[in-house]
Scaffold this motif. Structure first.
Motif, PDB file in Angstrom:
ATOM      1  N   THR A  83       0.819  -1.204   0.000  1.00 45.90           N
ATOM      2  CA  THR A  83       0.000   0.000   0.000  1.00 45.90           C
ATOM      3  C   THR A  83       0.855   1.256   0.000  1.00 45.90           C
ATOM      4  O   THR A  83       1.959   1.270   0.543  1.00 45.90           O
ATOM      5  N   LYS A  84       0.339   2.291  -0.608  1.00 41.62           N
ATOM      6  CA  LYS A  84       0.997   3.601  -0.584  1.00 41.62           C
ATOM      7  C   LYS A  84       0.427   4.485   0.528  1.00 41.62           C
ATOM      8  O   LYS A  84       0.799   5.645   0.656  1.00 41.62           O
ATOM      9  N   ALA A  85      -0.484   3.914   1.315  1.00 41.85           N
ATOM     10  CA  ALA A  85      -1.084   4.664   2.423  1.00 41.85           C
ATOM     11  C   ALA A  85      -0.170   4.588   3.637  1.00 41.85           C
ATOM     12  O   ALA A  85      -0.237   3.653   4.437  1.00 41.85           O
ATOM     13  N   SER A  86       0.687   5.568   3.784  1.00 46.69           N
ATOM     14  CA  SER A  86       1.669   5.557   4.873  1.00 46.69           C
ATOM     15  C   SER A  86       1.032   5.802   6.233  1.00 46.69           C
ATOM     16  O   SER A  86       1.685   5.663   7.269  1.00 46.69           O
ATOM     17  N   CYS A  87      -0.257   6.143   6.237  1.00 45.94           N
ATOM     18  CA  CYS A  87      -0.939   6.464   7.496  1.00 45.94           C
ATOM     19  C   CYS A  87      -1.311   5.231   8.304  1.00 45.94           C
ATOM     20  O   CYS A  87      -1.642   5.336   9.483  1.00 45.94           O
ATOM     21  N   VAL A  88      -1.303   4.041   7.703  1.00 49.58           N
ATOM     22  CA  VAL A  88      -1.750   2.860   8.442  1.00 49.58           C
ATOM     23  C   VAL A  88      -0.739   2.492   9.526  1.00 49.58           C
ATOM     24  O   VAL A  88       0.464   2.734   9.398  1.00 49.58           O
ATOM     25  N   SER A  89      -1.249   1.876  10.583  1.00 50.14           N
ATOM     26  CA  SER A  89      -0.395   1.514  11.718  1.00 50.14           C
ATOM     27  C   SER A  89       0.537   0.352  11.384  1.00 50.14           C
ATOM     28  O   SER A  89       1.675   0.309  11.848  1.00 50.14           O
ATOM     29  N   GLU A  90       0.030  -0.620  10.596  1.00 47.68           N
ATOM     30  CA  GLU A  90       0.810  -1.812  10.265  1.00 47.68           C
ATOM     31  C   GLU A  90       0.587  -2.182   8.810  1.00 47.68           C
ATOM     32  O   GLU A  90      -0.504  -1.980   8.269  1.00 47.68           O
ATOM     33  N   GLN A  91       1.625  -2.732   8.202  1.00 51.07           N
ATOM     34  CA  GLN A  91       1.504  -3.320   6.872  1.00 51.07           C
ATOM     35  C   GLN A  91       1.802  -4.813   6.981  1.00 51.07           C
ATOM     36  O   GLN A  91       2.760  -5.210   7.649  1.00 51.07           O
ATOM     37  N   ILE A  92       0.962  -5.622   6.350  1.00 47.08           N
ATOM     38  CA  ILE A  92       1.052  -7.067   6.507  1.00 47.08           C
ATOM     39  C   ILE A  92       1.532  -7.717   5.219  1.00 47.08           C
ATOM     40  O   ILE A  92       1.250  -7.224   4.121  1.00 47.08           O
ATOM     41  N   ARG A  93       2.268  -8.811   5.364  1.00 43.27           N
ATOM     42  CA  ARG A  93       2.806  -9.540   4.219  1.00 43.27           C
ATOM     43  C   ARG A  93       2.041 -10.835   3.989  1.00 43.27           C
ATOM     44  O   ARG A  93       1.381 -11.336   4.881  1.00 43.27           O
ATOM     45  N   GLU A  94       2.181 -11.359   2.772  1.00 43.32           N
ATOM     46  CA  GLU A  94       1.530 -12.624   2.457  1.00 43.32           C
ATOM     47  C   GLU A  94       1.991 -13.719   3.420  1.00 43.32           C
ATOM     48  O   GLU A  94       3.178 -13.846   3.731  1.00 43.32           O
ATOM     49  N   GLY A  95       1.034 -14.489   3.892  1.00 50.81           N
ATOM     50  CA  GLY A  95       1.324 -15.593   4.803  1.00 50.81           C
ATOM     51  C   GLY A  95       1.287 -15.216   6.262  1.00 50.81           C
ATOM     52  O   GLY A  95       1.189 -16.102   7.120  1.00 50.81           O
ATOM     53  N   GLU A  96       1.364 -13.922   6.571  1.00 49.51           N
ATOM     54  CA  GLU A  96       1.271 -13.500   7.965  1.00 49.51           C
ATOM     55  C   GLU A  96      -0.167 -13.632   8.457  1.00 49.51           C
ATOM     56  O   GLU A  96      -1.118 -13.540   7.679  1.00 49.51           O
ATOM     57  N   THR A  97      -0.311 -13.849   9.749  1.00 45.80           N
ATOM     58  CA  THR A  97      -1.624 -14.074  10.333  1.00 45.80           C
ATOM     59  C   THR A  97      -1.955 -12.990  11.347  1.00 45.80           C
ATOM     60  O   THR A  97      -1.140 -12.667  12.213  1.00 45.80           O
ATOM     61  N   ILE A  98      -3.138 -12.427  11.205  1.00 47.66           N
ATOM     62  CA  ILE A  98      -3.671 -11.475  12.181  1.00 47.66           C
ATOM     63  C   ILE A  98      -4.403 -12.285  13.235  1.00 47.66           C
ATOM     64  O   ILE A  98      -5.315 -13.059  12.919  1.00 47.66           O
TER      65      ILE A  98
END
Length: 231
Positions: A83-98
């Motif tokens: 994402t180009k939205a730098s405002c988000v708290s976290e960026q998640i990668r493929e395979g990671e689990t929330i």
């Protein structure tokens, strides 16, 4: 599990609220700014604490409620790593689990509608549902003609990632325009008119021939969503 599906009639957007049960921690997927008070009322009525707010991608047809929900609840906002939205708290990668309070969502990178689109698989050890954003819709698929969209990547994301989930997995998209509220992987394999029985070349030709007008809010929504709806 507590599950609520909300609908924004202006943008035909579905938003999903999940929690282990009443009085527990919760997460929300693809919230719409104009519906923020509706979500907050539901959270209050169900005695839920919002922990995570997720956007599957940068939407072009509505403004996200990520920023408003973070301001109101202190939740962590999440989008995919591209994402180009730098405002988000976290960026998640493929395979990671929330993980929150018994809920498990695994991130699946599914570009095609946009170049930063993610889907999220509920209970990845034994998949129950998948939240597909705009990549796979019910009896359709998300357009591929802007925001880095690509019909070849859309085909790959759907056929080689989403369609490898078990047939019984429920499909919950971010939009529907025909009155459907859910489908399944098996149904879409068999009945999606853009995909069932089609080759990649045929699918690409379909997508390249749609000639759709730009979303009415695109020029407003995309910049606003890059600021989590607070621009």
């Amino acid at each position: 599990m507590l599950f609520r599906q909300f609908f924004d009639p202006v943008s035909s957007t579905y938003t999903y609220l999940l929690a282990s049960g009443q009085g527990r921690e919760a997460l929300i997927i693809d919230p719409v700014k104009e519906q923020t008070q509706h979500y907050l009322t539901a959270l209050n009525d169900l005695d839920l604490k919002l922990i995570r707010a997720i956007d599957t991608h940068t939407h072009a047809d509505h403004i996200t409620a990520l920023g408003d929900l973070r301001d109101a609840t202190g939740c962590v906002t999440i989008m995919g790593e591209f994402t180009k939205a730098s405002c988000v708290s976290e960026q998640i990668r493929e395979g990671e689990t929330i993980r929150i309070d018994g809920i498990r969502l695994q991130a699946l990178y599914t570009p095609g509608h946009t170049d930063e689109s993610f889907s999220f698989v509920l209970d990845p050890a034994r998949p129950r549902a998948v939240f597909t954003g705009d990549v796979l819709l019910i009896r359709g698929s998300g357009r591929t003609d802007f925001q880095g969209g690509n019909p070849h990547k859309s085909w790959d994301s759907i056929v080689n990632k989403l369609f490898r989930l078990p047939d019984e997995v429920t499909v919950y998209p971010a939009h529907d325009y025909k009155g459907w509220n859910a489908s399944s992987i098996g149904e879409e394999k068999r009945h999606n008119p853009r995909l069932a029985g089609k080759t990649e070349g045929e699918y690409v030709a379909i997508m390249n021939g749609l000639n759709l007008p730009n979303p009415k809010m695109m020029d407003i929504a995309v910049p606003a969503n890059l600021a989590c709806g607070n621009a």
